[in-house]
Design a protein around this motif. Structure first.
Motif, PDB file in Angstrom:
ATOM      1  N   ARG A 119       0.821  -1.216   0.000  1.00 13.77           N
ATOM      2  CA  ARG A 119       0.000   0.000   0.000  1.00 13.77           C
ATOM      3  C   ARG A 119       0.852   1.262   0.000  1.00 13.77           C
ATOM      4  N   GLY A 120       2.103   1.136   0.301  1.00 12.22           N
ATOM      5  CA  GLY A 120       2.992   2.296   0.361  1.00 12.22           C
ATOM      6  C   GLY A 120       4.405   1.882   0.020  1.00 12.22           C
ATOM      7  N   THR A 121       5.376   2.689   0.446  1.00  7.11           N
ATOM      8  CA  THR A 121       6.787   2.430   0.146  1.00  7.11           C
ATOM      9  C   THR A 121       7.501   1.892   1.377  1.00  7.11           C
ATOM     10  N   ILE A 122       8.325   0.871   1.158  1.00  9.41           N
ATOM     11  CA  ILE A 122       9.217   0.371   2.204  1.00  9.41           C
ATOM     12  C   ILE A 122      10.578   1.019   1.989  1.00  9.41           C
ATOM     13  N   LEU A 123      11.116   1.640   3.023  1.00  5.46           N
ATOM     14  CA  LEU A 123      12.425   2.286   2.938  1.00  5.46           C
ATOM     15  C   LEU A 123      13.436   1.480   3.735  1.00  5.46           C
ATOM     16  N   VAL A 124      14.507   1.071   3.066  1.00  3.83           N
ATOM     17  CA  VAL A 124      15.585   0.337   3.722  1.00  3.83           C
ATOM     18  C   VAL A 124      16.768   1.276   3.913  1.00  3.83           C
ATOM     19  N   ILE A 125      17.214   1.414   5.149  1.00  5.47           N
ATOM     20  CA  ILE A 125      18.308   2.319   5.501  1.00  5.47           C
ATOM     21  C   ILE A 125      19.454   1.500   6.086  1.00  5.47           C
ATOM     22  N   ALA A 126      20.653   1.662   5.540  1.00  9.21           N
ATOM     23  CA  ALA A 126      21.831   0.967   6.055  1.00  9.21           C
ATOM     24  C   ALA A 126      22.775   1.979   6.690  1.00  9.21           C
ATOM     25  N   ALA A 127      23.223   1.682   7.900  1.00  6.83           N
ATOM     26  CA  ALA A 127      24.120   2.597   8.603  1.00  6.83           C
ATOM     27  C   ALA A 127      25.440   2.755   7.861  1.00  6.83           C
ATOM     28  N   GLY A 128      25.983   1.655   7.338  1.00  2.33           N
ATOM     29  CA  GLY A 128      27.267   1.725   6.640  1.00  2.33           C
ATOM     30  C   GLY A 128      27.269   0.879   5.380  1.00  2.33           C
ATOM     31  N   THR A 129      28.225   1.115   4.513  1.00  2.00           N
ATOM     32  CA  THR A 129      28.345   0.320   3.295  1.00  2.00           C
ATOM     33  C   THR A 129      28.613  -1.144   3.622  1.00  2.00           C
ATOM     34  N   GLU A 137      19.482  -7.860   1.090  1.00  2.00           N
ATOM     35  CA  GLU A 137      18.638  -9.031   1.298  1.00  2.00           C
ATOM     36  C   GLU A 137      17.209  -8.591   1.633  1.00  2.00           C
ATOM     37  N   ALA A 138      17.084  -7.552   2.456  1.00  2.00           N
ATOM     38  CA  ALA A 138      15.763  -7.010   2.784  1.00  2.00           C
ATOM     39  C   ALA A 138      15.107  -6.382   1.557  1.00  2.00           C
ATOM     40  N   VAL A 139      15.888  -5.644   0.772  1.00  2.00           N
ATOM     41  CA  VAL A 139      15.364  -4.976  -0.433  1.00  2.00           C
ATOM     42  C   VAL A 139      14.803  -5.991  -1.420  1.00  2.00           C
ATOM     43  N   ILE A 140      15.598  -7.011  -1.768  1.00  2.00           N
ATOM     44  CA  ILE A 140      15.186  -7.999  -2.770  1.00  2.00           C
ATOM     45  C   ILE A 140      13.968  -8.781  -2.279  1.00  2.00           C
ATOM     46  N   ARG A 148       6.926  -1.601  -3.417  1.00  2.00           N
ATOM     47  CA  ARG A 148       7.813  -0.543  -3.898  1.00  2.00           C
ATOM     48  C   ARG A 148       8.832  -0.286  -2.785  1.00  2.00           C
ATOM     49  N   VAL A 149      10.119  -0.344  -3.143  1.00  2.00           N
ATOM     50  CA  VAL A 149      11.186  -0.240  -2.148  1.00  2.00           C
ATOM     51  C   VAL A 149      12.182   0.838  -2.550  1.00  2.00           C
ATOM     52  N   GLU A 150      12.559   1.657  -1.588  1.00  2.00           N
ATOM     53  CA  GLU A 150      13.631   2.628  -1.767  1.00  2.00           C
ATOM     54  C   GLU A 150      14.720   2.327  -0.750  1.00  2.00           C
ATOM     55  N   LYS A 151      15.933   2.815  -1.003  1.00  2.00           N
ATOM     56  CA  LYS A 151      17.018   2.548  -0.055  1.00  2.00           C
ATOM     57  C   LYS A 151      17.919   3.763   0.108  1.00  2.00           C
ATOM     58  N   VAL A 152      18.510   3.857   1.286  1.00  2.00           N
ATOM     59  CA  VAL A 152      19.486   4.895   1.610  1.00  2.00           C
ATOM     60  C   VAL A 152      20.655   4.189   2.294  1.00  2.00           C
ATOM     61  N   ILE A 153      21.858   4.393   1.800  1.00  2.00           N
ATOM     62  CA  ILE A 153      23.033   3.655   2.290  1.00  2.00           C
ATOM     63  C   ILE A 153      24.061   4.611   2.891  1.00  2.00           C
ATOM     64  N   ARG A 165      19.535  14.611   5.234  1.00  2.00           N
ATOM     65  CA  ARG A 165      19.333  14.971   3.824  1.00  2.00           C
ATOM     66  C   ARG A 165      18.182  14.184   3.211  1.00  2.00           C
ATOM     67  N   HIS A 166      17.822  13.064   3.831  1.00  2.00           N
ATOM     68  CA  HIS A 166      16.798  12.172   3.274  1.00  2.00           C
ATOM     69  C   HIS A 166      15.511  12.199   4.098  1.00  2.00           C
ATOM     70  N   ARG A 167      15.316  13.286   4.826  1.00  2.00           N
ATOM     71  CA  ARG A 167      14.171  13.328   5.748  1.00  2.00           C
ATOM     72  C   ARG A 167      12.832  13.142   5.026  1.00  2.00           C
ATOM     73  N   GLU A 168      12.711  13.693   3.833  1.00  3.28           N
ATOM     74  CA  GLU A 168      11.458  13.558   3.093  1.00  3.28           C
ATOM     75  C   GLU A 168      11.155  12.095   2.780  1.00  3.28           C
ATOM     76  N   MET A 169      12.176  11.309   2.425  1.00  6.03           N
ATOM     77  CA  MET A 169      11.984   9.885   2.164  1.00  6.03           C
ATOM     78  C   MET A 169      11.555   9.157   3.432  1.00  6.03           C
ATOM     79  N   LEU A 170      12.143   9.518   4.555  1.00  6.76           N
ATOM     80  CA  LEU A 170      11.780   8.888   5.823  1.00  6.76           C
ATOM     81  C   LEU A 170      10.308   9.131   6.151  1.00  6.76           C
TER      82      LEU A 170
END
Length: 249
Positions: A119-129, A137-140, A148-153, A165-170
């Protein structure tokens, strides 16, 4: 066998396009199928809405391929997690339509694109590379389940300004997965910024007293942000699966 394929089979019998005997043959292994080294749970799609997922670690390439071939007779989508590149090449030789995602260490076979179910977007956030394999693994997983999945690394607390910088995505995401090793602080920070469920994933990344991810796990379990739930160490698959279920509720 999933609900759609079962309904099509029953409709074909009702319309006379399929004989009851042939349909019975297709349903012979509906509950499970014994391969000797695995009991394939064909019923799981009907029971849970998503097929059995193969855990590749500890299995040979031949076993993984055998299970996938067995499942492909009744499923539109198959996932295998924790598969190294050597095993992946052997599996792909037997199932050429299988995609390998090296950053997630996952194999994906599909006969059709997954239906959109979120129903919405799942956002995956990783603390480090270094947390990327678990995050991917979570994204796939979430994508395969029709989300629908977005990610921030690489936005960990050592440089927390990168996250802002990514507050809007959050704020736009309906469910957030936050992956972190070391001291495991990032999920608490993210959860304090949003009004959505946050699934925290501790990773085994870190020196000495990180204790293979236990330090991050304990920190996340002790989060003062009340919208945090925690999965097991390095369990990106589990986080993606639960996020997908929340996103379709």
């Amino acid at each position: 066998m999933n609900q759609d394929s079962l309904l099509k089979l029953l409709q074909a019998v009702a319309a006379g396009a399929q004989t009851p005997q042939r349909a019975a043959q297709q349903l012979e292994h509906l509950a499970c199928q014994d391969l000797g080294y695995a009991h394939v749970d064909h019923h799981r799609s009907l029971r849970k809405g998503f097929p059995e997922v193969i855990y590749g670690e500890g299995k040979s390439a031949e076993q993984i391929a055998g299970i996938m071939q067995c499942m492909s007779s009744q499923e539109n989508l198959i996932l295998a997690t924790r598969v190294d590149s050597g095993k992946a090449r052997e599996v792909q030789a037997r199932l050429p339509d299988t995609q390998y995602h090296p950053d997630a260490r996952m194999l994906v076979w599909s006969s059709a694109s997954p239906a959109s179910r979120g129903r919405g977007t799942i956002l995956v956030i990783a603390a480090g590379t270094s947390d990327l394999p678990v995050a991917m693994e979570a994204v796939i997983t979430a994508q395969a389940m029709g989300n629908r999945v977005e990610k921030v690394i690489d936005v960990g607390v050592a440089g927390i300004h990168r996250l802002f910088r990514h507050r809007e995505m959050l704020e736009r995401a309906s469910v957030l997965i936050v992956v972190a090793g070391m001291e495991g602080a990032l999920p608490s920070v993210v959860a304090g910024m949003v009004s959505r469920p946050v699934i925290a994933v501790p990773t085994s990344i870190g020196y000495g007293v990180s204790l293979g991810g236990l330090t991050a796990l304990f920190a996340m379990l002790n989060s003062c942000s009340s919208n945090v739930a925690v999965v097991n160490i390095d369990n990106g698959f589990g986080a993606g699966y639960v996020a997908a279920m929340i996103n379709r509720a």
